[in-house]
Design a protein around this motif. Structure first.
Motif, PDB file in Angstrom:
ATOM      1  N   TYR A  35       0.817  -1.072  -0.112  1.00  0.00           N
ATOM      2  CA  TYR A  35      -0.275   0.099   0.136  1.00  0.00           C
ATOM      3  C   TYR A  35       0.941   1.328  -0.028  1.00  0.00           C
ATOM      4  CZ  TYR A  35       1.202  -0.972   4.899  1.00  0.00           C
ATOM      5  OH  TYR A  35       1.946  -1.031   6.183  1.00  0.00           O
ATOM      6  N   GLU A 206      -8.594  -6.464  -4.991  1.00  0.00           N
ATOM      7  CA  GLU A 206      -7.516  -6.387  -5.941  1.00  0.00           C
ATOM      8  C   GLU A 206      -6.334  -5.361  -5.650  1.00  0.00           C
ATOM      9  OE1 GLU A 206      -6.072  -7.880  -8.890  1.00  0.00           O
ATOM     10  OE2 GLU A 206      -6.343 -10.726  -8.272  1.00  0.00           O
ATOM     11  N   TRP A 207      -6.971  -4.407  -6.463  1.00  0.00           N
ATOM     12  CA  TRP A 207      -6.463  -3.124  -6.103  1.00  0.00           C
ATOM     13  C   TRP A 207      -7.600  -2.335  -5.531  1.00  0.00           C
ATOM     14  CZ3 TRP A 207      -2.058  -1.168  -7.737  1.00  0.00           C
ATOM     15  CH2 TRP A 207      -2.046  -1.680  -8.612  1.00  0.00           C
ATOM     16  N   TYR A 227      -2.229  -2.346  -2.968  1.00  0.00           N
ATOM     17  CA  TYR A 227      -3.145  -3.980  -3.692  1.00  0.00           C
ATOM     18  C   TYR A 227      -2.579  -5.401  -2.772  1.00  0.00           C
ATOM     19  CZ  TYR A 227      -1.969  -6.977  -7.338  1.00  0.00           C
ATOM     20  OH  TYR A 227      -2.620  -8.747  -8.743  1.00  0.00           O
TER      21      TYR A 227
END
Length: 234
Positions: A35, A206-207, A227
């Motif tokens: 992150y 995911e994102w 992510y």
């Protein structure tokens, strides 16, 4: 004998259900988290003992120093009378990684940076006397407790303890009579620090985007993106 066999069967059944539950969350929830976040520099300024923002120079990141700061050392009695234009601080920028050990418990670390910049002027001529740049680099191991674990939403709290490394340098202008212009005085020091995250939220698979509220070097309010992923080996 039958009772013992029955108890063993119940224990084995419970273990099997627990293993299936563990397997299920590993298949549905991501375990690796990278992150990037931006937070306010308030607490970072308070813990920088070489460049304190909240001092008798005033309050706030763009504050004015008082007209007379007073000498701190014997040699200061012969130093020129100066004043500060105020301290400018960058946002606290953080990059980190966490690994989900069990469904609700994460372990990782964060690296953060905050910069502080101040210009000093001669009070008589109002010409620039010197500039001070202070760079704070924080390395902080952290743990996270996620108390809501859904496919697209995670709610969590956390705590971290780490060290601030402070790098200062001073540049003197040509208006300094008793010090050679361009002379730099470097300083390297450290202070201990921490971060307590009261509540944080991740939104995404995911994102994702996230927001945190807490207190510590990474900021009282922090936001960013990251992510989440699983390793290829299952």
């Amino acid at each position: 004998m039958k009772r013992a066999i029955l108890i063993l069967m119940m224990v084995f059944l419970g273990w099997s259900l627990s293993a299936q539950d563990t397997l299920s969350w590993k298949q549905t929830l991501q375990r690796h988290d990278i992150y990037f976040g931006i937070g306010d520099p308030l607490f970072a300024g308070l813990t920088n003992d070489r460049f304190p923002i909240f001092s008798k120079c005033g309050y706030g990141f763009f504050s004015k120093c008082s007209n007379n700061q007073g000498p701190r050392y014997a040699t200061d009695w012969f130093s020129p009378d100066t004043y500060s234009s105020g301290v400018i601080a960058t946002p606290t920028i953080s990059i980190g990684y966490k690994y989900r050990i069990v469904k609700w418990f994460w372990l990782g670390a964060t690296v953060s940076y905050t910069g502080f910049f101040e210009t000093i002027y001669d009070r008589v001529s109002n010409k620039k006397y010197s500039t001070l740049n202070s760079h704070m680099l924080t390395i902080m191991p952290e743990v996270r407790f996620s108390w809501l674990n859904k496919k697209y939403v995670t709610l969590y709290s956390g705590i971290g303890l780490g060290v601030n490394f402070i790098f200062d340098d001073v540049y003197y202008s040509e208006n300094t009579a008793h010090i050679k212009a361009g002379h730099r005085t470097d300083y390297v020091g450290h202070t201990f620090t921490g971060q307590l995250t009261f509540a944080g939220v991740h939104v995404g698979r995911e994102w994702y985007g996230f927001t945190e509220i807490g207190i510590g070097t990474r900021g009282i309010i922090q936001a960013g993106f990251g992510y989440n992923f699983n390793s290829k080996k299952k």
